[in-house]
Motif scaffolding. Structure first.
Motif, PDB file in Angstrom:
ATOM      1  N   ALA A 201      38.633  70.945  34.247  1.00 19.31           N
ATOM      2  CA  ALA A 201      39.516  70.519  33.229  1.00 19.31           C
ATOM      3  C   ALA A 201      38.079  69.722  32.047  1.00 19.31           C
ATOM      4  CB  ALA A 201      40.239  69.447  33.868  1.00 19.31           C
ATOM      5  N   ALA A 202      37.189  69.506  33.396  1.00 17.45           N
ATOM      6  CA  ALA A 202      36.492  68.530  32.668  1.00 17.45           C
ATOM      7  C   ALA A 202      35.125  69.734  31.805  1.00 17.45           C
ATOM      8  CB  ALA A 202      34.745  67.787  33.519  1.00 17.45           C
ATOM      9  N   PHE A 203      35.327  71.147  32.439  1.00 22.93           N
ATOM     10  CA  PHE A 203      34.552  71.247  32.378  1.00 22.93           C
ATOM     11  C   PHE A 203      35.208  72.570  30.683  1.00 22.93           C
ATOM     12  CE2 PHE A 203      32.410  72.413  36.064  1.00 22.93           C
ATOM     13  CZ  PHE A 203      30.765  72.318  35.717  1.00 22.93           C
ATOM     14  N   GLY A 204      36.128  72.871  30.415  1.00 24.56           N
ATOM     15  CA  GLY A 204      37.071  73.137  29.734  1.00 24.56           C
ATOM     16  C   GLY A 204      37.853  72.557  28.595  1.00 24.56           C
ATOM     17  N   MET A 205      37.261  71.000  28.824  1.00 22.28           N
ATOM     18  CA  MET A 205      37.086  69.717  27.885  1.00 22.28           C
ATOM     19  C   MET A 205      35.602  70.404  27.050  1.00 22.28           C
ATOM     20  SD  MET A 205      37.593  65.974  27.720  1.00 22.28           S
ATOM     21  CE  MET A 205      37.931  64.753  26.215  1.00 22.28           C
ATOM     22  N   LEU A 206      34.792  70.659  27.773  1.00 25.49           N
ATOM     23  CA  LEU A 206      33.240  70.196  27.321  1.00 25.49           C
ATOM     24  C   LEU A 206      33.118  71.410  26.326  1.00 25.49           C
ATOM     25  CD1 LEU A 206      30.071  69.673  29.533  1.00 25.49           C
ATOM     26  CD2 LEU A 206      30.105  71.501  27.790  1.00 25.49           C
ATOM     27  N   LEU A 207      33.923  72.862  27.093  1.00 22.89           N
ATOM     28  CA  LEU A 207      33.357  74.421  26.441  1.00 22.89           C
ATOM     29  C   LEU A 207      33.935  73.956  25.020  1.00 22.89           C
ATOM     30  CD1 LEU A 207      32.362  77.017  26.088  1.00 22.89           C
ATOM     31  CD2 LEU A 207      34.291  78.301  27.729  1.00 22.89           C
ATOM     32  N   CYS A 208      34.956  73.669  24.745  1.00 18.19           N
ATOM     33  CA  CYS A 208      36.262  73.784  23.744  1.00 18.19           C
ATOM     34  C   CYS A 208      35.338  72.940  22.734  1.00 18.19           C
ATOM     35  CB  CYS A 208      37.277  73.439  24.023  1.00 18.19           C
ATOM     36  SG  CYS A 208      38.767  73.665  22.915  1.00 18.19           S
TER      37      CYS A 208
ATOM     38  N   PRO B  33      42.969  68.638   8.983  1.00 16.91           N
ATOM     39  CA  PRO B  33      42.999  66.858   9.331  1.00 16.91           C
ATOM     40  C   PRO B  33      43.521  66.144  10.799  1.00 16.91           C
ATOM     41  CG  PRO B  33      44.270  68.028   8.010  1.00 16.91           C
ATOM     42  CD  PRO B  33      43.472  69.038   8.408  1.00 16.91           C
ATOM     43  N   ILE B  34      42.842  65.018  11.352  1.00 19.57           N
ATOM     44  CA  ILE B  34      42.979  64.867  12.782  1.00 19.57           C
ATOM     45  C   ILE B  34      43.810  65.399  13.132  1.00 19.57           C
ATOM     46  CG2 ILE B  34      42.376  62.517  13.982  1.00 19.57           C
ATOM     47  CD1 ILE B  34      40.642  61.465  11.486  1.00 19.57           C
ATOM     48  N   LEU B  35      45.117  64.601  12.254  1.00 25.84           N
ATOM     49  CA  LEU B  35      46.642  65.033  13.284  1.00 25.84           C
ATOM     50  C   LEU B  35      46.654  66.153  13.674  1.00 25.84           C
ATOM     51  CD1 LEU B  35      48.493  61.542  11.348  1.00 25.84           C
ATOM     52  CD2 LEU B  35      47.235  62.011  14.059  1.00 25.84           C
ATOM     53  N   GLN B  36      46.617  66.914  12.904  1.00 23.35           N
ATOM     54  CA  GLN B  36      47.087  68.644  13.297  1.00 23.35           C
ATOM     55  C   GLN B  36      46.020  69.166  14.447  1.00 23.35           C
ATOM     56  OE1 GLN B  36      46.592  71.395   9.556  1.00 23.35           O
ATOM     57  NE2 GLN B  36      46.060  72.710  10.718  1.00 23.35           N
ATOM     58  N   ARG B  37      44.509  68.140  14.508  1.00 20.98           N
ATOM     59  CA  ARG B  37      44.173  68.440  16.071  1.00 20.98           C
ATOM     60  C   ARG B  37      45.290  68.239  16.674  1.00 20.98           C
ATOM     61  NH1 ARG B  37      37.211  66.628  16.840  1.00 20.98           N
ATOM     62  NH2 ARG B  37      37.119  67.619  19.038  1.00 20.98           N
ATOM     63  N   VAL B  38      45.244  67.273  17.132  1.00 19.82           N
ATOM     64  CA  VAL B  38      45.277  65.833  17.598  1.00 19.82           C
ATOM     65  C   VAL B  38      47.364  67.323  18.055  1.00 19.82           C
ATOM     66  CG1 VAL B  38      47.150  64.213  18.398  1.00 19.82           C
ATOM     67  CG2 VAL B  38      45.033  64.206  16.909  1.00 19.82           C
ATOM     68  N   GLY B  39      47.945  67.647  17.399  1.00 23.48           N
ATOM     69  CA  GLY B  39      48.935  68.223  17.532  1.00 23.48           C
ATOM     70  C   GLY B  39      48.317  69.510  18.028  1.00 23.48           C
ATOM     71  N   ILE B  40      47.220  70.222  17.860  1.00 27.73           N
ATOM     72  CA  ILE B  40      46.800  71.636  18.491  1.00 27.73           C
ATOM     73  C   ILE B  40      46.831  71.687  20.055  1.00 27.73           C
ATOM     74  CG2 ILE B  40      45.141  73.436  18.841  1.00 27.73           C
ATOM     75  CD1 ILE B  40      44.840  73.218  15.824  1.00 27.73           C
ATOM     76  N   GLY B  41      46.088  70.225  20.175  1.00 31.70           N
ATOM     77  CA  GLY B  41      45.854  69.733  21.824  1.00 31.70           C
ATOM     78  C   GLY B  41      47.483  69.586  22.493  1.00 31.70           C
ATOM     79  N   MET B  42      49.241  69.075  21.923  1.00 31.50           N
ATOM     80  CA  MET B  42      49.434  68.901  21.945  1.00 31.50           C
ATOM     81  C   MET B  42      50.846  69.988  23.017  1.00 31.50           C
ATOM     82  SD  MET B  42      50.848  65.860  19.797  1.00 31.50           S
ATOM     83  CE  MET B  42      51.005  64.103  20.428  1.00 31.50           C
TER      84      MET B  42
ATOM     85  N   ILE C  53      43.414  75.192  31.267  1.00 32.20           N
ATOM     86  CA  ILE C  53      44.379  74.309  29.877  1.00 32.20           C
ATOM     87  C   ILE C  53      44.370  73.032  29.728  1.00 32.20           C
ATOM     88  CG2 ILE C  53      46.590  74.896  28.888  1.00 32.20           C
ATOM     89  CD1 ILE C  53      46.797  77.586  30.273  1.00 32.20           C
ATOM     90  N   GLN C  54      44.565  72.428  30.206  1.00 32.77           N
ATOM     91  CA  GLN C  54      44.527  70.503  30.065  1.00 32.77           C
ATOM     92  C   GLN C  54      43.209  70.527  29.558  1.00 32.77           C
ATOM     93  OE1 GLN C  54      45.814  68.400  33.814  1.00 32.77           O
ATOM     94  NE2 GLN C  54      43.926  66.886  33.505  1.00 32.77           N
ATOM     95  N   GLY C  55      42.574  71.202  30.027  1.00 32.35           N
ATOM     96  CA  GLY C  55      40.666  70.605  29.245  1.00 32.35           C
ATOM     97  C   GLY C  55      40.822  71.065  27.684  1.00 32.35           C
ATOM     98  N   ILE C  56      41.382  72.336  27.891  1.00 28.74           N
ATOM     99  CA  ILE C  56      41.007  71.780  26.397  1.00 28.74           C
ATOM    100  C   ILE C  56      42.103  71.641  25.329  1.00 28.74           C
ATOM    101  CG2 ILE C  56      41.793  74.318  24.518  1.00 28.74           C
ATOM    102  CD1 ILE C  56      41.162  76.070  26.424  1.00 28.74           C
ATOM    103  N   GLY C  57      43.575  71.185  25.971  1.00 34.55           N
ATOM    104  CA  GLY C  57      44.457  70.353  25.075  1.00 34.55           C
ATOM    105  C   GLY C  57      43.473  68.666  25.002  1.00 34.55           C
ATOM    106  N   ASP C  58      43.098  68.272  25.998  1.00 33.50           N
ATOM    107  CA  ASP C  58      41.872  67.250  25.781  1.00 33.50           C
ATOM    108  C   ASP C  58      40.918  67.696  24.813  1.00 33.50           C
ATOM    109  OD1 ASP C  58      43.459  66.413  27.742  1.00 33.50           O
ATOM    110  OD2 ASP C  58      41.978  66.646  29.446  1.00 33.50           O
ATOM    111  N   ALA C  59      40.447  68.417  24.792  1.00 38.26           N
ATOM    112  CA  ALA C  59      39.187  68.586  23.787  1.00 38.26           C
ATOM    113  C   ALA C  59      39.866  68.387  22.206  1.00 38.26           C
ATOM    114  CB  ALA C  59      37.991  69.720  23.686  1.00 38.26           C
ATOM    115  N   PHE C  60      41.386  68.567  22.025  1.00 42.20           N
ATOM    116  CA  PHE C  60      41.737  68.456  20.721  1.00 42.20           C
ATOM    117  C   PHE C  60      42.248  67.293  20.707  1.00 42.20           C
ATOM    118  CE2 PHE C  60      41.245  73.520  20.923  1.00 42.20           C
ATOM    119  CZ  PHE C  60      40.947  73.984  19.535  1.00 42.20           C
TER     120      PHE C  60
END
Length: 485
Positions: free
Chosen positions: A294-301, A324-333, A375-382
């Protein structure tokens, strides 16, 4: 605890002082934990001890003192350090403002690197050399980083604390209630604004108009050089800051379910990995080490987002942030929902293998968990990075440490929420058959629990869209400074 630490940093202590104080307390806690592994009177019983007795008062005192020191240190350190780092950028300088947007990305890159070291190197040291050696390494590392931070004090930018940041919010509410019967003015000429050029002024917005009555100049005459009572007349900026705080609350609540999904990565996912085949050419991976994916996924993303996606989005949208910031948050959700669906499918597969094999360790490779962790790492990145930036930027300038503390509280409260949800689901399903949470993971139905989280997250995401569809961000009256760099 982070909320209290953030409040003290913003109101009284200042972020630099709070970081030093909380870091020292944290080092003290680590030192006590290390001592319990090497000093015989403090050393707890081991598995192989023949003359093991129940923990004594000195054992309990040392353990709980260390735990409380670590909790207090973390509560002051987390919100203060991140906001202090962001304060090093000048919001009135366009190049530095863009740099601050990247700061939150690379702050999390550093956290990912630390997480990878923690679940791989430190987990290996704990398993093979003991907790004492691992604690000693952590204590020395934390002490050295605190010293390095202190040595950099001549080069930092500082924000002096200005007293309780909550008082102006209460003043706006009191003034608005006092003037609740006033008619709403047809233009902004009746609104009062401060002439203080040392603070950032906010532009008026049309949401939460009831609070606008706090800044209506009624019968009183505001003379030049005379400052009216803030309990009777507030400025537009103070009113807008109060609106910001009010709007943060629902965003905090709808972020909790994302935190619940994250909590599964450090609990049930690790439990799943402990039952799976973790051998690679004779080397057995510690169960917790799989979390590094998950950390590698987040780092790469994060790196791809900051270096590739943001520049493209800036050119397409013409906005500094790209999106926008909240749009980025929504993508991660959205990625979080996908992660729960994948986790449910993988767990169903694991249960089928467990039903066939009846072994403590299954033949199924632990790397089957890679998709859900990645996938969790990508979601965390957003979402996680977006929430950090949101809670720092979209609160009053005097509450930025509190804002970061609010972000930290999302994850903390989400862990309690996750535990509560597990208890409720376990009891309800137990009444209508077998509980989804059995005596061990192979007799449980985590796949159904993951499906439940996916459905709840999808409903929560719909509510999130409704809340953020026409969101008004902080609108600062900027005084642009030309960078000399």
């Amino acid at each position: 605890m982070p909320l209290l630490g953030g409040f003290i940093a913003d109101a009284y202590a200042g972020r630099f002082l709070m970081i030093l104080l909380s870091s020292s307390i944290y080092v003290a806690g680590l030192t006590i934990l290390t001592m319990t592994q090497f000093i015989p009177p403090l050393k707890p019983c081991g598995v192989s001890d023949n003359n093991c007795i129940n923990p004594t008062k000195i054992h309990k005192l040392a353990f709980f003192t260390a735990m409380y020191f670590l909790s207090v240190g973390t509560g002051g350190h987390k919100p203060s350090l991140e906001s202090f780092g962001a304060d090093q950028f000048d919001d009135n300088d366009s190049s530095e403002r863009k740099g601050k947007m990247s700061y939150f990305n690379y702050w999390n890159v550093a956290l990912c690197a630390g997480l990878v070291l923690g679940v791989t190197v430190m987990a290996y040291v704990q398993d093979n050399f003991g907790w004492g050696t691992a604690n000693l390494i952590l204590t020395v590392s934390m002490f050295l980083t605190t010293v390095i931070f202190f040595l950099g004090r001549p080069f930092y930018r500082y924000r002096a604390p200005q007293g309780s940041p909550l008082t102006p919010l209460v003043q706006v509410l009191v003034a608005a209630v006092r003037k609740r019967n006033l008619p709403y003015p047809s233009n902004q000429d009746s609104f009062y604004e401060s002439e203080n050029t040392n603070m950032r002024l906010l532009s008026h917005t049309n949401k939460l108009r009831f609070l606008d009555k706090a800044c209506i100049i009624e019968n009183e005459v505001v003379s030049e050089g005379e400052k009216p009572s803030p309990w009777k007349l507030s400025t537009i900026t103070k009113v807008e800051e109060t609106k910001l705080v009010v709007k943060v609350v629902p965003i905090w609540f709808v972020s909790l379910l994302f935190g619940v999904c994250i909590a599964q990565g450090g609990t049930f996912y690790v439990k799943q990995s402990s039952t799976m085949n973790r051998n690679i050419n004779g080397f057995e991976i510690p169960p917790a080490s799989i979390h590094a994916i998950a950390a590698f996924g987040m780092l790469l993303c994060i790196i791809c987002y900051d270096k590739i996606l943001v520049p493209i989005l800036r050119r397409v949208t013409g906005k500094e942030r790209g999106i926008p910031i909240l749009q980025r948050v929504g993508i991660g959700m959205v990625f979080s929902i996908m992660g729960m669906v994948v986790a449910a499918l993988v767990e169903k597969k694991r249960l089928m293998v467990a039903e066939r094999e009846y072994n403590r360790v299954l033949s199924m490779s632990v790397f089957w968990l890679t998709p859900q962790y990645f996938i969790q790492g990508i979601g965390d990145a957003f979402t996680l990075v977006g929430l950090q930036e949101y809670f720092y930027e979209q609160v009053p300038d005097s509450m930025r440490s509190i804002g970061i503390a609010l972000y930290s509280s999302v994850l903390g409260v989400a862990n309690f929420y996750s535990s509560f949800l597990i208890i409720v689901v376990g009891r309800v399903t137990g009444r209508f058959g077998s509980s989804w949470f059995g005596k061990d993971i192979n007799s449980s139905r985590l796949d159904k629990f993951y499906w439940l989280l996916a459905i709840m997250s999808a409903v929560n995401f719909g509510i999130y869209i409704l809340l953020t569809r026409k969101y008004d961000y902080k609108n600062v009256q900027r005084k642009e400074v030309v960078s000399s760099k």
